[in-house]
Design a protein around this motif. Structure first.
Motif, PDB file in Angstrom:
ATOM      1  N   ARG A 172       0.861  -1.182   0.000  1.00  0.00           N
ATOM      2  CA  ARG A 172       0.000   0.000   0.000  1.00  0.00           C
ATOM      3  C   ARG A 172       0.896   1.231   0.000  1.00  0.00           C
ATOM      4  N   CYS A 173       0.565   2.179  -0.856  1.00  0.00           N
ATOM      5  CA  CYS A 173       1.328   3.430  -0.912  1.00  0.00           C
ATOM      6  C   CYS A 173       0.710   4.414   0.060  1.00  0.00           C
ATOM      7  N   LEU A 174       1.536   4.947   0.943  1.00  0.00           N
ATOM      8  CA  LEU A 174       1.047   5.884   1.957  1.00  0.00           C
ATOM      9  C   LEU A 174       0.574   7.196   1.339  1.00  0.00           C
ATOM     10  N   HIS A 175       1.106   7.556   0.201  1.00  0.00           N
ATOM     11  CA  HIS A 175       0.766   8.855  -0.393  1.00  0.00           C
ATOM     12  C   HIS A 175      -0.582   8.843  -1.098  1.00  0.00           C
ATOM     13  N   CYS A 176      -0.850   7.791  -1.906  1.00  0.00           N
ATOM     14  CA  CYS A 176      -2.117   7.768  -2.648  1.00  0.00           C
ATOM     15  C   CYS A 176      -3.096   6.743  -2.080  1.00  0.00           C
ATOM     16  N   ASP A 177      -2.641   5.930  -1.088  1.00  0.00           N
ATOM     17  CA  ASP A 177      -3.491   4.954  -0.410  1.00  0.00           C
ATOM     18  C   ASP A 177      -3.965   3.839  -1.341  1.00  0.00           C
TER      19      ASP A 177
ATOM     20  N   CYS B 254       9.460   4.259  -7.859  1.00  0.00           N
ATOM     21  CA  CYS B 254       8.289   5.061  -7.515  1.00  0.00           C
ATOM     22  C   CYS B 254       7.003   4.248  -7.541  1.00  0.00           C
ATOM     23  N   CYS B 255       5.993   4.827  -6.901  1.00  0.00           N
ATOM     24  CA  CYS B 255       4.639   4.302  -6.887  1.00  0.00           C
ATOM     25  C   CYS B 255       4.140   4.108  -8.326  1.00  0.00           C
ATOM     26  N   PRO B 256       3.385   3.023  -8.600  1.00  0.00           N
ATOM     27  CA  PRO B 256       2.834   2.821  -9.951  1.00  0.00           C
ATOM     28  C   PRO B 256       1.925   3.972 -10.394  1.00  0.00           C
ATOM     29  N   ASN B 257       1.437   4.757  -9.467  1.00  0.00           N
ATOM     30  CA  ASN B 257       0.562   5.874  -9.825  1.00  0.00           C
ATOM     31  C   ASN B 257       1.327   7.167 -10.097  1.00  0.00           C
ATOM     32  N   ALA B 258       2.652   7.104 -10.065  1.00  0.00           N
ATOM     33  CA  ALA B 258       3.459   8.262 -10.434  1.00  0.00           C
ATOM     34  C   ALA B 258       3.218   8.569 -11.919  1.00  0.00           C
TER      35      ALA B 258
ATOM     36  N   GLU C 195       1.293  11.119 -10.948  1.00  0.00           N
ATOM     37  CA  GLU C 195       0.196  11.713 -10.177  1.00  0.00           C
ATOM     38  C   GLU C 195       0.491  11.598  -8.682  1.00  0.00           C
ATOM     39  N   CYS C 196       1.067  10.466  -8.277  1.00  0.00           N
ATOM     40  CA  CYS C 196       1.443  10.246  -6.881  1.00  0.00           C
ATOM     41  C   CYS C 196       2.945  10.460  -6.763  1.00  0.00           C
ATOM     42  N   ASP C 197       3.363  11.122  -5.673  1.00  0.00           N
ATOM     43  CA  ASP C 197       4.801  11.364  -5.497  1.00  0.00           C
ATOM     44  C   ASP C 197       5.425  10.384  -4.502  1.00  0.00           C
TER      45      ASP C 197
HETATM   46 ZN   LIG Z   1       1.219   6.294  -4.523  1.00  0.00          ZN
END
Ligand SMILES: [Zn+2]
Length: 74
Positions: free
Chosen positions: A30-35, A56-60, A62-64
Motif C-alpha cells: 500500500r502506498c502511503l501517499h495515494c493509499d 516510484c509508486c505505480p501511480n506516479a 500523479e502520486c509522489d
Molecule cells: Zn502512490
C-alpha cells in the motif's frame, strides 16, 4: 523527473532496492501517499536532473510516493 523504461524489472529491483528486506515482485503493497494497493512489480522508475533514479509508486507521476512510502497491504 523523467520516467525510465525498465525492461528487466526483477534485475532492476534486485540492484536498486534500498532496504534489506526485499519484497517479491508479486507482493502487494500500500502506498502511503495515494493509499492505493498495488503489486510491487508494477513499480515505475524516475530519474531526476542529477541522474539519481528512484523506484516510484505505480501511480506516479500523479502520486509522489516512492519505495520508502510502501507498507504491507494488509
Ligand atoms: Zn502512490
Amino acid at each position: 523527473m523523467k520516467e525510465i523504461a525498465i525492461t528487466d524489472k526483477q534485475k532492476y529491483f534486485d540492484d536498486h532496492f534500498p532496504f534489506e528486506e526485499k519484497p517479491e515482485l508479486f507482493d502487494k503493497k500500500r502506498c502511503l501517499h495515494c493509499d492505493n494497493v498495488f503489486y510491487v512489480g508494477d513499480f515505475k522508475v524516475f530519474k531526476n536532473k542529477s541522474g539519481d533514479e528512484f523506484i516510484c509508486c505505480p501511480n506516479a507521476p500523479e502520486c509522489d510516493g516512492t519505495v520508502i512510502d510502501w507498507f504491507p497491504a494488509d
